[in-house]
Enzyme design. Sequence first.
Site, PDB file in Angstrom:
ATOM      1  N   GLU A  53       0.853  -1.201   0.000  1.00  0.00           N
ATOM      2  CA  GLU A  53       0.000   0.000   0.000  1.00  0.00           C
ATOM      3  C   GLU A  53       0.879   1.237   0.000  1.00  0.00           C
ATOM      4  OE1 GLU A  53      -2.781   0.767   3.135  1.00  0.00           O
ATOM      5  OE2 GLU A  53      -3.692  -1.222   3.006  1.00  0.00           O
TER       6      GLU A  53
ATOM      7  N   GLU B  56     -13.608   6.067  -1.050  1.00  0.00           N
ATOM      8  CA  GLU B  56     -14.559   5.209  -0.335  1.00  0.00           C
ATOM      9  C   GLU B  56     -15.262   6.024   0.742  1.00  0.00           C
ATOM     10  OE1 GLU B  56     -12.674   1.171   0.481  1.00  0.00           O
ATOM     11  OE2 GLU B  56     -10.961   2.312  -0.279  1.00  0.00           O
TER      12      GLU B  56
ATOM     13  N   LYS C 169     -15.450   5.045   4.859  1.00  0.00           N
ATOM     14  CA  LYS C 169     -14.277   4.832   5.696  1.00  0.00           C
ATOM     15  C   LYS C 169     -14.298   5.803   6.873  1.00  0.00           C
ATOM     16  CE  LYS C 169     -10.424   3.350   4.376  1.00  0.00           C
ATOM     17  NZ  LYS C 169      -9.053   3.190   3.870  1.00  0.00           N
TER      18      LYS C 169
ATOM     19  N   GLU D 269      -8.966   9.965   4.744  1.00  0.00           N
ATOM     20  CA  GLU D 269      -9.210   8.527   4.618  1.00  0.00           C
ATOM     21  C   GLU D 269     -10.196   8.201   3.504  1.00  0.00           C
ATOM     22  OE1 GLU D 269      -7.963   5.701   6.196  1.00  0.00           O
ATOM     23  OE2 GLU D 269      -6.400   7.121   6.761  1.00  0.00           O
TER      24      GLU D 269
END
Length: 405
Positions: A275, A329, A332, A338
């Site tokens: 990641e 997203e 999250k 985030e």
Amino acid sequence: MATFATPVRSASLQLPALLCILLCSEVWVLQCGAAIGINYGQVGNNLPTPAQVVSLLSSLRVGKVRIYDVNPQVLAAFGGTGIELIVTVPNDLVQPMAASAVQAMQWVTANIKPYFPATRVTGVAVGNEVFTDDDAALKASLVPAMRNLHAALAQLGMDGYVHVSTASSLGVLANSYPPSQGAFTPECAALMLPFLRFLADTNAPFWINAYPYFAYKADPANVSLSYALSDPYHVGAVDPYTHLQYTSMLYAQVDAVSFAAARLGYGGIPVFVSETGWPSKGDADEVGATVENARAYNRNLLVRQVSNEGTPLRPRQRIEVYLFALFNEDMKPGPTSERNYGLYQPDGRMVYNVGLAQQQTTSAASLSLAASSAPPTTGVGKDMTRLCLLSALAILLTSQAFLLG
């Protein structure tokens, strides 16, 4: 100016011997063409269907994807695409899998075997960032769970195709500055020995989740933004012990992990980035979370990958890098950043153009070097310009070969 994330500490291992261990053990050669991958998170209520995601990834010719579960719809959608897939055992299943070989076999039989080999599952991440978790029992269960899972894969004849590892945060390191002084925390070191032994025994990589963004956000006055963004034109930082020059903080962090593993006797294990990314939006106190920086960070990594670049320690070994993430997203938790790491909005619109541009006439992707401003044309700039042009040519030739083949 400080450009690494943690302070200098003295090494306990003689540096020349350590370098010999590392540099003489470059036996890990990537067989695939492209080492760039992407994380496909699904913590959102407005994401496209797995079939639509596969169509997008195929048009961009992204050949490696990591998911955080074993969603059967995703596994089925990736069947026949040739895209390599890393799947994940959730943290709450690590202890049961460690306690029971039967549990491990049941998990493999239910979640991988029905889709394999049509779906090219090439890796299983057992848990996520377990070594920095507060649960001591969970951490102690990790390697036994990995061994049981690997044994199940071996029993089914799949161990030669599917690696078993785990993704760790950079928090496993006590020191990352300079890279040659990389060392695991005392809490992690004892757990790392059996883990590294398992990786060596099974020819599996060490996966690290590394985010230079956090180092910059924590100390923007002393951490160079260009260095954190992996800007190839930035002078970077020189390790005073090895005299290796780093123009990328991410690559320095990767080498720090390699040195830390070598201190425990396992310098031959490849370190790949499971990641990494940069948020395009953040809260008022999230310094550097902008579209411009996110575009620059991911684009710089793409250029390095296309150029077959390795780290300064292992220049001939291109590392696998999985960008985080494919989509923003919306569910999250945490700060605004985030929910804003994606290259795309859930409706398929680009958050920013990182350079992966769909070609309408060929349906292949190329790295659009013209999307960025012209690079400098003197000194290092000339070399990088030539490198970028050669990289673009390599992609065009690869695309032609793909179409003709």
